[in-house]
Design an enzyme around this catalytic site. Structure first.
Site, PDB file in Angstrom:
ATOM      1  N   SER A  72      67.816   1.704  12.169  1.00  0.00           N
ATOM      2  CA  SER A  72      67.328   0.578  12.956  1.00  0.00           C
ATOM      3  C   SER A  72      67.008   1.096  14.349  1.00  0.00           C
ATOM      4  O   SER A  72      67.733   1.954  14.874  1.00  0.00           O
ATOM      5  CB  SER A  72      68.429  -0.488  13.056  1.00  0.00           C
ATOM      6  N   GLY A  86      62.792   5.179   8.640  1.00  0.00           N
ATOM      7  CA  GLY A  86      62.603   3.956   7.851  1.00  0.00           C
ATOM      8  C   GLY A  86      61.157   3.485   7.938  1.00  0.00           C
ATOM      9  O   GLY A  86      60.525   3.165   6.934  1.00  0.00           O
ATOM     10  N   HIS A  87      60.597   3.461   9.161  1.00  0.00           N
ATOM     11  CA  HIS A  87      59.203   3.040   9.318  1.00  0.00           C
ATOM     12  C   HIS A  87      58.268   4.014   8.599  1.00  0.00           C
ATOM     13  O   HIS A  87      57.270   3.604   7.997  1.00  0.00           O
ATOM     14  CB  HIS A  87      58.812   3.026  10.803  1.00  0.00           C
ATOM     15  N   MET A 142      57.548  -2.871  15.450  1.00  0.00           N
ATOM     16  CA  MET A 142      57.696  -3.107  16.892  1.00  0.00           C
ATOM     17  C   MET A 142      57.897  -1.768  17.607  1.00  0.00           C
ATOM     18  O   MET A 142      58.389  -1.716  18.740  1.00  0.00           O
ATOM     19  CB  MET A 142      58.872  -4.049  17.164  1.00  0.00           C
ATOM     20  N   GLN A 153      63.719 -11.815   6.495  1.00  0.00           N
ATOM     21  CA  GLN A 153      62.337 -11.762   6.978  1.00  0.00           C
ATOM     22  C   GLN A 153      61.374 -11.510   5.812  1.00  0.00           C
ATOM     23  O   GLN A 153      60.341 -12.171   5.681  1.00  0.00           O
ATOM     24  CB  GLN A 153      62.219 -10.644   8.014  1.00  0.00           C
ATOM     25  N   LEU A 209      59.798   4.113  16.442  1.00  0.00           N
ATOM     26  CA  LEU A 209      59.786   4.390  15.000  1.00  0.00           C
ATOM     27  C   LEU A 209      60.901   5.361  14.597  1.00  0.00           C
ATOM     28  O   LEU A 209      61.318   6.217  15.374  1.00  0.00           O
ATOM     29  CB  LEU A 209      58.429   4.979  14.612  1.00  0.00           C
TER      30      LEU A 209
HETATM   31  O1  PAF Z   1      60.421  -6.150  11.336  1.00  0.00           O
HETATM   32  C1  PAF Z   1      59.838  -6.034  12.443  1.00  0.00           C
HETATM   33  O2  PAF Z   1      59.797  -4.963  13.058  1.00  0.00           O
HETATM   34  C2  PAF Z   1      59.157  -7.251  13.052  1.00  0.00           C
HETATM   35  O3  PAF Z   1      59.889  -8.414  12.806  1.00  0.00           O
HETATM   36  C3  PAF Z   1      57.700  -7.423  12.591  1.00  0.00           C
HETATM   37  C4  PAF Z   1      57.600  -7.666  11.090  1.00  0.00           C
HETATM   38  C5  PAF Z   1      56.915  -6.174  12.950  1.00  0.00           C
HETATM   39  C6  PAF Z   1      57.074  -8.618  13.294  1.00  0.00           C
HETATM   40  O4  PAF Z   1      57.090  -8.452  14.672  1.00  0.00           O
END
Ligand code: PAF
Length: 289
Positions: A185, A36-37, A30, A153, A33
């Site tokens: 986060s 972690g991303h 989302m 998730q 960044l």
């Molecule tokens: O983990 C996230 O950032 C979101 O839940 C995702 C997997 C990109 C879905 O919008």
């Protein structure tokens, strides 16, 4: 690196790769960044020929009164980070590209999503699964990478892939932490200095759980009570949940006799943070000793 917005431009880029039998790795995000991303992008890189990173603040996974409007967005910075990290294509669709005005089909999971964040955030996982299924359909990745930080998730997406036969391999990336132990986060940016200090209670509580487990404690109620005390010993922390559940089914357990997930959700003012620890194999949690 290519940056595209429309589904048409996305498909044009992907078709060229598909013609060359390119193995595509997907990192759904989302935006806003952080390292972690980038660790997800690096794992995708190792397992594919081309990496697509999607940036979409998905309205369907935010409940009324949640932070959809104020969720941090900085596309230019995100793109610079992706370029440096060796991402091949960033896709950042506008909401109208993803959801038709009369969109009415959603994906609902009926077991794993009932507890933890599922009960605290009704409708959240319906939104997550719907967008992830759409991303899988549009991008058709060979592999997709999700972070262990959002453990519930991750488990739901794994279940969706299994139950709906999506031809994609899922990779789970370890939690990335700041030097002092706070799990990375995008929402950490909301914390004021006092809340940022207090937020360390999450990793401290998880380390406590690990010490208790290593010392032989298996009684879930005993451990939960100690963790609750550890978490509330802070000026700004308000517990949302402290749970110890079966690591795969996410069902509550009373004794830690099988692999478990210790899952925490705590509010600091309006900011809700989550963190978790798997036991006995704690590698994905990346907790300092
Ligand atoms: O983990 C996230 O950032 C979101 O839940 C995702 C997997 C990109 C879905 O919008």
């Amino acid at each position: 690196m290519q940056t595209v917005e429309s589904i048409t431009s996305l498909q044009a880029a992907l078709n060229e790769w598909r013609d060359r039998k390119t193995r595509i790795g997907l990192v759904p995000t989302m935006g806003c960044l952080h390292d972690g991303h980038l660790s997800l992008a690096s794992l995708a890189r190792q397992r594919s020929d081309r990496v697509v990173l999607s940036i979409f603040v998905n309205p369907a996974q935010f409940g009324p009164g949640e932070d959809f409007q104020r969720y941090p967005r900085d596309l230019e910075r995100d793109c610079r980070m992706c370029e440096k990290a060796g991402v091949d294509l960033v896709w950042h669709p506008a909401p109208a590209q993803i959801y038709a005005g009369d969109h009415s089909v959603y994906l609902q999971e009926d077991s794993l999503g009932r507890h933890l964040c599922g009960s605290a955030r009704p409708g959240h996982f319906r939104g997550v699964l719907t967008i992830v299924a759409k991303l899988f359909n549009l991008i058709q990745p060979a592999v997709a990478v999700f972070g262990q930080k959002d453990a519930q998730q991750e488990r739901l997406i794994r279940r969706m892939v299994r139950d709906l036969n999506f031809p994609v391999e899922l990779i789970t990336a370890p939690i990335m932490r700041e030097a002092d132990g706070l799990a990375m986060s995008s929402r950490n940016a909301y914390l004021d200095p006092q809340q940022r200090r207090d937020a360390l209670c999450l990793s401290r509580a998880l380390r406590r759980a690990r010490r208790l487990y290593r010392a032989g404690e298996r009684d879930v109620e005993v451990v939960r009570a100690i963790l609750r005390r550890e978490l509330t010993d802070n000026a700004t922390a308000q517990i949302d949940y402290v749970e110890i559940v079966d690591n795969t089914t996410l069902q509550p357990v009373s004794r830690m006799m099988q692999p478990v997930l210790v899952a925490l959700a705590v509010r600091f003012g309006a900011t809700r943070l989550i963190d978790n620890l798997m036991l006995p194999d704690d590698r994905l949690s990346n907790l300092p000793e």
